[in-house]
Motif scaffolding. Structure first.
Motif, mmCIF file in Angstrom:
data_model
loop_
_atom_site.group_PDB
_atom_site.id
_atom_site.type_symbol
_atom_site.label_atom_id
_atom_site.label_comp_id
_atom_site.label_asym_id
_atom_site.label_seq_id
_atom_site.Cartn_x
_atom_site.Cartn_y
_atom_site.Cartn_z
ATOM 1 N N ARG A 53 0.884 -1.169 0.000
ATOM 2 C CA ARG A 53 0.000 0.000 0.000
ATOM 3 C C ARG A 53 0.914 1.208 0.000
ATOM 4 N N LEU A 54 0.920 1.948 -1.110
ATOM 5 C CA LEU A 54 1.775 3.126 -1.231
ATOM 6 C C LEU A 54 1.164 4.300 -0.471
ATOM 7 N N ASP A 55 1.982 5.291 -0.188
ATOM 8 C CA ASP A 55 1.518 6.458 0.555
ATOM 9 C C ASP A 55 0.364 7.156 -0.161
ATOM 10 N N SER A 56 0.305 7.042 -1.485
ATOM 11 C CA SER A 56 -0.762 7.661 -2.275
ATOM 12 C C SER A 56 -2.102 6.948 -2.109
ATOM 13 N N GLY A 57 -2.076 5.743 -1.540
ATOM 14 C CA GLY A 57 -3.284 4.937 -1.418
ATOM 15 C C GLY A 57 -3.374 3.859 -2.483
ATOM 16 N N ALA A 58 -2.539 3.960 -3.509
ATOM 17 C CA ALA A 58 -2.518 2.929 -4.553
ATOM 18 C C ALA A 58 -1.922 1.645 -3.990
ATOM 19 N N THR A 59 -2.284 0.537 -4.598
ATOM 20 C CA THR A 59 -1.686 -0.749 -4.251
ATOM 21 C C THR A 59 -0.751 -1.152 -5.382
ATOM 22 N N LEU A 60 0.468 -1.506 -5.033
ATOM 23 C CA LEU A 60 1.425 -2.033 -6.003
ATOM 24 C C LEU A 60 1.498 -3.533 -5.781
ATOM 25 N N VAL A 61 1.098 -4.294 -6.796
ATOM 26 C CA VAL A 61 1.139 -5.757 -6.736
ATOM 27 C C VAL A 61 2.429 -6.192 -7.424
ATOM 28 N N VAL A 62 3.181 -7.078 -6.782
ATOM 29 C CA VAL A 62 4.483 -7.524 -7.282
ATOM 30 C C VAL A 62 4.391 -8.995 -7.682
ATOM 31 N N ALA A 63 4.870 -9.305 -8.884
ATOM 32 C CA ALA A 63 4.850 -10.690 -9.374
ATOM 33 C C ALA A 63 5.937 -11.520 -8.709
ATOM 34 N N GLU A 64 5.721 -12.814 -8.690
ATOM 35 C CA GLU A 64 6.766 -13.732 -8.252
ATOM 36 C C GLU A 64 7.970 -13.548 -9.179
ATOM 37 N N PRO A 65 9.191 -13.614 -8.668
ATOM 38 C CA PRO A 65 10.369 -13.479 -9.529
ATOM 39 C C PRO A 65 10.309 -14.455 -10.705
ATOM 40 N N GLY A 66 10.644 -13.949 -11.889
ATOM 41 C CA GLY A 66 10.620 -14.771 -13.092
ATOM 42 C C GLY A 66 9.249 -14.887 -13.735
ATOM 43 N N GLN A 67 8.224 -14.282 -13.121
ATOM 44 C CA GLN A 67 6.880 -14.340 -13.682
ATOM 45 C C GLN A 67 6.386 -12.922 -13.953
ATOM 46 N N LEU A 68 5.324 -12.828 -14.728
ATOM 47 C CA LEU A 68 4.713 -11.542 -15.044
ATOM 48 C C LEU A 68 3.257 -11.551 -14.604
ATOM 49 N N LEU A 69 2.776 -10.392 -14.187
ATOM 50 C CA LEU A 69 1.353 -10.247 -13.906
ATOM 51 C C LEU A 69 0.618 -10.122 -15.233
ATOM 52 N N SER A 70 -0.693 -10.343 -15.214
ATOM 53 C CA SER A 70 -1.478 -10.286 -16.451
ATOM 54 C C SER A 70 -2.799 -9.571 -16.187
ATOM 55 N N GLU A 71 -3.576 -9.413 -17.241
ATOM 56 C CA GLU A 71 -4.882 -8.758 -17.165
ATOM 57 C C GLU A 71 -5.765 -9.386 -16.086
ATOM 58 N N GLN A 72 -5.696 -10.699 -15.936
ATOM 59 C CA GLN A 72 -6.524 -11.397 -14.958
ATOM 60 C C GLN A 72 -6.153 -11.050 -13.517
ATOM 61 N N ASP A 73 -4.972 -10.459 -13.301
ATOM 62 C CA ASP A 73 -4.550 -10.088 -11.952
ATOM 63 C C ASP A 73 -5.143 -8.760 -11.492
ATOM 64 N N CYS A 74 -5.815 -8.035 -12.385
ATOM 65 C CA CYS A 74 -6.424 -6.763 -12.019
ATOM 66 C C CYS A 74 -7.702 -7.036 -11.225
ATOM 67 N N PRO A 75 -7.727 -6.670 -9.937
ATOM 68 C CA PRO A 75 -8.898 -6.967 -9.104
ATOM 69 C C PRO A 75 -10.144 -6.198 -9.570
ATOM 70 N N GLY A 76 -11.298 -6.741 -9.270
ATOM 71 C CA GLY A 76 -12.542 -6.041 -9.558
ATOM 72 C C GLY A 76 -12.568 -4.692 -8.855
ATOM 73 N N TYR A 77 -13.254 -3.743 -9.462
ATOM 74 C CA TYR A 77 -13.418 -2.384 -8.924
ATOM 75 C C TYR A 77 -12.103 -1.624 -8.838
ATOM 76 N N ASN A 78 -11.152 -1.951 -9.719
ATOM 77 C CA ASN A 78 -9.858 -1.269 -9.770
ATOM 78 C C ASN A 78 -9.558 -0.807 -11.182
ATOM 79 N N PHE A 79 -8.742 0.221 -11.279
ATOM 80 C CA PHE A 79 -8.130 0.636 -12.536
ATOM 81 C C PHE A 79 -6.682 0.210 -12.411
ATOM 82 N N CYS A 80 -6.193 -0.626 -13.328
ATOM 83 C CA CYS A 80 -4.855 -1.200 -13.211
ATOM 84 C C CYS A 80 -3.940 -0.706 -14.316
ATOM 85 N N LEU A 81 -2.711 -0.392 -13.928
ATOM 86 C CA LEU A 81 -1.688 0.090 -14.845
ATOM 87 C C LEU A 81 -0.572 -0.938 -14.913
ATOM 88 N N PHE A 82 -0.130 -1.239 -16.137
ATOM 89 C CA PHE A 82 0.950 -2.191 -16.353
ATOM 90 C C PHE A 82 2.131 -1.481 -17.016
#
Length: 155
Positions: A53-82
């Motif tokens: 949880r960043l000071d701005s209130g945004a959540t930064l989600v971190v992938a497991e090393p060697g893996q990438l996050l994807s569209e399916q990782d964007c939680p409901g009711y969120n705007f997600c930036l990649f």
């Protein structure tokens, strides 16, 4: 003997609970090192095994090393930036609370508007002028440019 059995049962329960807790913070692991590096660089507080949880209130989600996050990782009711095109990246910003957030990405990237139906997000330049308004949720763009975007107002 009774005390020894009780101690053994307590220790066994602690091990079982720890090993089944998916959100447990495990110091010294590669994922934890990635999380620690991002906290040192961006600030914030670790709220789950792979989320800050960043000071701005945004959540930064971190992938497991060697893996990438994807569209399916964007939680409901969120705007997600990649940070990469095609909804991929080693991390992802998930913006839920209605606010204006600073964007630290630059170059090619993508976004998913997974907020309530019809909600539109605005992308702002350094002067906080709107340079793009997304279509209403659910919407997405697999190939955009974060370079001119300094802020995102997600609602």
């Amino acid at each position: 003997m009774k005390r020894l059995c009780s101690l053994f049962a307590t220790a066994l329960a602690a091990v079982l609970l720890t090993s089944t807790n998916a959100d447990a913070v495990v110091p010294g692991t590669a994922l934890q090192e990635h999380v620690d590096e991002r906290i040192a660089r961006l600030g914030g507080v670790q709220i789950a095994r792979n989320a800050i949880r960043l000071d701005s209130g945004a959540t930064l989600v971190v992938a497991e090393p060697g893996q990438l996050l994807s569209e399916q990782d964007c939680p409901g009711y969120n705007f997600c930036l990649f940070p990469r095109t095609d909804f991929q990246g080693p991390d992802m910003y998930a913006l839920q609370a209605c606010s204006t957030y600073s964007v630290s990405y630059s170059g090619p990237g993508s976004w998913v508007n997974n907020q309530s139906t019809g909600i539109r997000a605005k992308m702002l330049n350094a002067s906080r002028q709107v340079i793009y308004t997304t279509p209403g949720a659910y919407s997405k763009d697999a190939s955009g440019d974060w370079t001119p975007v300094y802020y995102v107002k997600n609602c």
